[in-house]
Write a protein that holds these residues in place. Structure first.
Motif, PDB file in Angstrom:
ATOM      1  N   ARG A 203      -1.732 -37.005 112.606  1.00  9.79           N
ATOM      2  CA  ARG A 203      -0.544 -37.147 111.757  1.00  9.79           C
ATOM      3  C   ARG A 203      -0.090 -38.607 111.695  1.00  9.79           C
ATOM      4  O   ARG A 203       0.357 -39.081 110.655  1.00  9.79           O
ATOM      5  N   THR A 204      -0.231 -39.312 112.816  1.00  8.49           N
ATOM      6  CA  THR A 204       0.112 -40.729 112.832  1.00  8.49           C
ATOM      7  C   THR A 204      -0.847 -41.511 111.939  1.00  8.49           C
ATOM      8  O   THR A 204      -0.416 -42.314 111.103  1.00  8.49           O
ATOM      9  N   ILE A 205      -2.137 -41.268 112.111  1.00  7.70           N
ATOM     10  CA  ILE A 205      -3.158 -41.929 111.286  1.00  7.70           C
ATOM     11  C   ILE A 205      -2.897 -41.651 109.809  1.00  7.70           C
ATOM     12  O   ILE A 205      -2.904 -42.565 108.981  1.00  7.70           O
ATOM     13  N   TRP A 206      -2.669 -40.398 109.473  1.00  6.25           N
ATOM     14  CA  TRP A 206      -2.444 -40.000 108.083  1.00  6.25           C
ATOM     15  C   TRP A 206      -1.186 -40.673 107.533  1.00  6.25           C
ATOM     16  O   TRP A 206      -1.195 -41.219 106.432  1.00  6.25           O
ATOM     17  N   GLY A 207      -0.111 -40.647 108.313  1.00  2.00           N
ATOM     18  CA  GLY A 207       1.143 -41.234 107.854  1.00  2.00           C
ATOM     19  C   GLY A 207       1.084 -42.739 107.701  1.00  2.00           C
ATOM     20  O   GLY A 207       1.755 -43.310 106.840  1.00  2.00           O
ATOM     21  N   GLU A 208       0.283 -43.391 108.513  1.00  2.00           N
ATOM     22  CA  GLU A 208       0.203 -44.850 108.498  1.00  2.00           C
ATOM     23  C   GLU A 208      -0.863 -45.388 107.547  1.00  2.00           C
ATOM     24  O   GLU A 208      -0.707 -46.490 107.026  1.00  2.00           O
ATOM     25  N   ALA A 209      -1.967 -44.647 107.367  1.00  4.13           N
ATOM     26  CA  ALA A 209      -3.121 -45.269 106.705  1.00  4.13           C
ATOM     27  C   ALA A 209      -3.932 -44.351 105.794  1.00  4.13           C
ATOM     28  O   ALA A 209      -5.075 -44.663 105.487  1.00  4.13           O
ATOM     29  N   ARG A 210      -3.357 -43.273 105.328  1.00  4.59           N
ATOM     30  CA  ARG A 210      -4.147 -42.370 104.483  1.00  4.59           C
ATOM     31  C   ARG A 210      -4.649 -43.047 103.214  1.00  4.59           C
ATOM     32  O   ARG A 210      -5.668 -42.664 102.670  1.00  4.59           O
ATOM     33  N   GLY A 211      -3.966 -44.070 102.749  1.00  2.00           N
ATOM     34  CA  GLY A 211      -4.408 -44.795 101.563  1.00  2.00           C
ATOM     35  C   GLY A 211      -5.391 -45.913 101.865  1.00  2.00           C
ATOM     36  O   GLY A 211      -5.833 -46.610 100.952  1.00  2.00           O
ATOM     37  N   GLU A 212      -5.754 -46.076 103.123  1.00  2.00           N
ATOM     38  CA  GLU A 212      -6.636 -47.164 103.550  1.00  2.00           C
ATOM     39  C   GLU A 212      -8.089 -46.732 103.702  1.00  2.00           C
ATOM     40  O   GLU A 212      -8.929 -47.521 104.113  1.00  2.00           O
TER      41      GLU A 212
END
Length: 136
Positions: free
Chosen positions: A16-25
């Protein structure tokens, strides 16, 4: 939320942290955020002594700030979202110890298009991945 019986709290929180921080990366950008989480957990101390403590440390990952637009989104995302499924895979590899550190040991990152934090000038810039700059 995902089914807690199938996915550990640790993997779920990191994802969830990864998704919230960098899903567009893209995958590489999400991978790099996972590296920062694991590097902070390895260092321990102020950031916390586990990946979950690191992720949920107040004011460290904007996706967990209650006033951030990603806060509710990250809490509600499900495996129907392909980027969240990818985040879960990356988080699982991080916990299993099979995720290479592509950041060179970074414990900090930011998006220079959004903010220039005061700490950046005091740390060593390691690499840029996507829209994020990584530091130690």
């Amino acid at each position: 939320m995902t089914n807690a019986g199938q996915i550990s709290q640790e993997v779920d929180t990191i994802a969830r942290t990864i998704w919230g921080e960098a899903r567009g990366e893209g995958e590489r950008g999400m991978h790099a955020v996972a590296n920062v989480i694991m590097n902070r957990a390895r260092v321990g101390g102020w950031w916390g002594n586990s990946p979950v403590e690191v992720c949920l440390k107040p004011a460290q990952f904007s996706a967990w700030n209650r006033n951030d637009p990603n806060f509710d989104l990250a809490r509600k995302v499900t495996t129907q979202d392909p980027q969240f499924r990818l985040a879960l895979q990356i988080a699982g590899r991080a916990i299993a110890g099979t995720l290479d550190d592509i950041t060179g040991g970074a414990t900090h990152y930011f998006n220079p298009n959004v903010v220039l934090p005061s700490w950046a000038s005091a740390l060593t810039r390691l690499t840029d991945i996507g829209n994020h700059r990584f530091y130690v």
